[in-house]
Motif scaffolding. Structure first.
Motif, mmCIF file in Angstrom:
data_model
loop_
_atom_site.group_PDB
_atom_site.id
_atom_site.type_symbol
_atom_site.label_atom_id
_atom_site.label_comp_id
_atom_site.label_asym_id
_atom_site.label_seq_id
_atom_site.Cartn_x
_atom_site.Cartn_y
_atom_site.Cartn_z
ATOM 1 N N ARG A 11 -1.905 10.658 -2.589
ATOM 2 C CA ARG A 11 -1.380 9.526 -2.820
ATOM 3 C C ARG A 11 -2.437 8.939 -4.088
ATOM 4 O O ARG A 11 -1.768 8.135 -4.778
ATOM 5 N N PHE A 12 -3.638 9.172 -3.879
ATOM 6 C CA PHE A 12 -4.727 8.673 -4.576
ATOM 7 C C PHE A 12 -4.968 9.584 -5.489
ATOM 8 O O PHE A 12 -6.282 9.549 -6.033
ATOM 9 N N ASN A 19 -9.263 3.870 6.495
ATOM 10 C CA ASN A 19 -9.931 2.927 7.110
ATOM 11 C C ASN A 19 -8.992 1.692 7.164
ATOM 12 O O ASN A 19 -8.896 0.944 8.160
ATOM 13 N N ALA A 20 -8.616 1.361 5.924
ATOM 14 C CA ALA A 20 -8.153 0.113 5.727
ATOM 15 C C ALA A 20 -6.623 -0.217 5.444
ATOM 16 O O ALA A 20 -5.988 -1.151 5.508
ATOM 17 N N VAL A 69 -5.674 -0.642 -0.242
ATOM 18 C CA VAL A 69 -6.229 0.090 -1.358
ATOM 19 C C VAL A 69 -5.292 0.070 -2.538
ATOM 20 O O VAL A 69 -5.730 -0.345 -3.822
ATOM 21 N N ALA A 70 -4.214 0.101 -2.469
ATOM 22 C CA ALA A 70 -3.292 0.105 -3.580
ATOM 23 C C ALA A 70 -3.202 -1.203 -4.206
ATOM 24 O O ALA A 70 -3.291 -1.339 -5.419
ATOM 25 N N ASN A 104 -7.427 -4.905 -9.862
ATOM 26 C CA ASN A 104 -8.058 -4.438 -11.020
ATOM 27 C C ASN A 104 -7.608 -3.982 -12.266
ATOM 28 O O ASN A 104 -7.932 -4.335 -13.352
ATOM 29 N N GLU A 105 -6.530 -3.378 -12.063
ATOM 30 C CA GLU A 105 -5.503 -3.040 -13.401
ATOM 31 C C GLU A 105 -5.259 -4.204 -14.023
ATOM 32 O O GLU A 105 -5.121 -4.287 -15.429
ATOM 33 N N ARG A 106 -4.589 -5.390 -13.255
ATOM 34 C CA ARG A 106 -4.355 -6.421 -14.164
ATOM 35 C C ARG A 106 -5.503 -7.114 -14.918
ATOM 36 O O ARG A 106 -5.181 -7.769 -15.766
ATOM 37 N N LEU A 107 -6.814 -7.221 -13.986
ATOM 38 C CA LEU A 107 -7.653 -7.826 -14.683
ATOM 39 C C LEU A 107 -8.681 -6.627 -15.729
ATOM 40 O O LEU A 107 -9.579 -7.328 -16.199
ATOM 41 N N GLY A 108 -8.172 -5.566 -16.081
ATOM 42 C CA GLY A 108 -8.458 -4.926 -16.967
ATOM 43 C C GLY A 108 -10.182 -4.281 -16.468
ATOM 44 O O GLY A 108 -10.972 -3.743 -17.224
#
Length: 556
Positions: free
Chosen positions: A207-208, A220-221, A226-227, A233-237
């Protein structure tokens, strides 16, 4: 400077710098509360999945941990044991110098016995699990993941209801085919849970896109957590690697814990860490049973202690394997030939003892199930009953343990009893009989204790369901005074707690089963009824019992 001396100093310096800070290490979050045992899902429970690195206890004493030899600086330890094989199969990046990994390496250097104690406990399982990992061509560091998850405690259970060495929560366990019922919890079955955990880890890795750090974080989470962090982070560059993501605090510690263990196993000589020597040879074998089997009978056929059978097969909650399967056991390889031979020669009636129970006037299936330590569903299935209607004078076939209940020391009931008897020093035990509508939160307010304490004293998780008739231990301050109670009061006078009961012996009863039901000893029953040293009792015989009315729960 002598170049050899310089090399020695260079090798020692990192470890020395880490050790110098041992005195300043924080006690949290890595110090867990003591391991407890439960009734609801019938497992031993760790206080917190994030707190699995110190102070773990279990009934079996650890072996002698005296190192067999010193490892000279700069030399690789011998690779005849399993650790050389683990090092050869490692596939994750080396992050030993990362600032998030260093504190966890330091933690182990300040507590050098921890990894030895855990791997000594896990020794019977390690080769079996490693072969499962290698068969899938997965990184061998995954062998270390149960250390982070559960410290390889077979009955581990977290406050979040995660069970077993791989710490599956109920829903994820069911999703990966781990059966969970009164007889059996597949989350604790070493074979079944390892298969499920590796299936899950492989899915997460795919998946990753092959990133093991992200896969471990998702284990764990949750992969959704995680996705979503990656998407933010992708939206924030921003970068989307594990170290750059905004993840829960536990997860930010979880992955570095495994990476720290990886570093210690890869280079134990560099850190002056001695690993417990585990032979690189098979120890366990999966044996098919083709039907239900009393675990005391299994122990006899394999010439093993019954406790060892439970330790290797912690998925079984009761005195026998699940009648509906799985029908398998993990046993030491050197015991399996004799076991198979003995099992093949065993008469079907010897695999499980069957009682012919004559239904008495007013009896219900629930009462009969409790008497024989089984379930209503089992009675219905065995006797082809569609409902719960039964008639006095009819007979039921009931599977029953071949030995007294006290012999099966690691069943769910026995583990629960052991846990409930252990409390904080300086406190007094109070027995609470659960009433309809009781909740952990309500009881915590009533007794002025925390929900976490109340759950832990009873080997449960705060999210577990309380059942009417269930007995809970509450450990109160010695100066707490009388407890206001909607149910049976806590009587301070020991004599006032005693009540005389005239009990009519039923078919299938034994002194041990009667003693367990009323929480009295067999010796006391003999003494009260002038039975001498014998165990012979007959249906219809009346026994006089002096029972503690505050110690009577709804269990069988």
């Amino acid at each position: 400077m002598n170049p050899i001396r310089f090399m020695v100093i260079a090798a020692l310096l990192p470890a020395a710098l880490l050790l110098s800070a041992c005195g300043s290490l924080p006690s949290q979050p890595d110090e867990p509360e003591r391991v407890e045992i439960t009734e609801e899902t019938d497992t031993v429970r760790l206080a917190d999945a994030e707190q699995t690195l110190l102070g773990l206890e279990e009934a079996t004493p650890f072996p002698d941990l005296t190192p067999s030899r010193d490892i000279p600086v700069g030399e690789s330890p011998p690779s005849e044991d399993i650790w050389g094989r683990v090092r050869a199969g490692m596939g994750m990046p080396d992050y030993r110098h990362h600032p998030s990994v260093q504190p966890h390496i330091q933690w182990h250097l300040c507590r050098p016995d921890f990894i030895q104690r855990v791997t000594a406990r896990a020794e019977p399982l390690l080769h079996y699990i490693l072969e499962e990992i290698e068969a899938r061509d997965l990184p061998t560091e995954l062998l270390l993941l149960p250390i982070v998850e559960s410290a390889y405690l077979p009955f581990a259970y977290s406050h979040g209801r995660a069970a077993g060495i791989w710490q599956f929560i109920p829903s994820t366990g069911r999703h990966f085919g781990l059966k969970q019922n009164w007889w059996y919890d597949g989350r604790r079955d070493i074979h079944a849970s390892t298969t499920a955990a590796l299936d899950y880890l492989q899915q997460l890795n795919q998946r990753f896109d092959g990133d093991w750090l992200l896969a471990l974080a998702a284990y764990n989470a949750g992969q959704g957590t995680v996705a979503r962090a990656i998407q933010r982070n992708e939206r924030l560059g921003r970068p989307t690697d594990f170290w750059s993501l905004d993840l829960p605090r536990e997860t930010r510690q979880y992955v570095p814990k495994l990476l720290a263990l990886r570093s210690l196993v890869e280079d134990p000589w560099a850190y002056h860490v001695e690993l417990w020597p585990v032979p690189d040879e098979p120890y366990l074998e999966l044996v098919q049973l083709d039907g239900q089997l009393d675990l005391a009978v299994a122990a006899r056929l394999a010439d093993l202690d019954l406790e060892e059978v439970y330790q290797l097969n912690p998925g079984f909650n009761r005195w026998a394997t699940d009648p509906e399967g799985p029908h398998h056991l993990l046993l030491p390889r050197d015991r399996t030939p004799a076991f198979r031979e003995g099992l093949a020669a065993l008469d079907a009636s010897e695999r499980v003892v069957w009682n012919r129970h004559r239904i008495q006037e007013g009896e219900t299936l629930i009462q009969i199930a409790r008497q024989y330590r089984t379930t209503v569903a089992m009675l219905q299935s065995t006797n082809n009953l569609r409902g719960s209607n039964i008639r006095a004078g009819q007979y039921l076939l009931v599977p029953s343990a071949s030995e007294p209940a006290s012999t099966y020391t690691l069943t769910a009931d026995q583990r629960r009893t052991q846990t409930q008897a252990r409390g904080p020093a300086g406190r007094v035990q109070h027995q609470h009989l659960v009433q309809a509508g009781d909740t952990f939160w309500g009881l915590s307010r009533r007794y002025n204790v925390s929900v976490q304490e109340l759950a832990r004293w009873n080997g449960m998780a705060p999210g577990d369901t309380l059942r009417p008739g269930q007995r809970l231990s509450v450990w109160l301050s010695s100066d707490a005074g009388p407890v206001a109670s909607a149910g049976p009061p806590q009587l301070q006078n020991p004599a006032a707690r005693r009540q005389t009961v005239n009990y009519a012996v039923r078919p299938g009863d034994s002194l041990a089963s009667i003693g367990q039901r009323f929480q009295v000893s067999v010796a006391d029953i003999r003494r009260w009824n002038n039975l001498g040293n014998g165990n012979l009792i007959r249906p219809g015989q009346t026994l006089t019992l002096h029972v503690d009315v505050t110690n009577q729960g709804g269990g069988a």
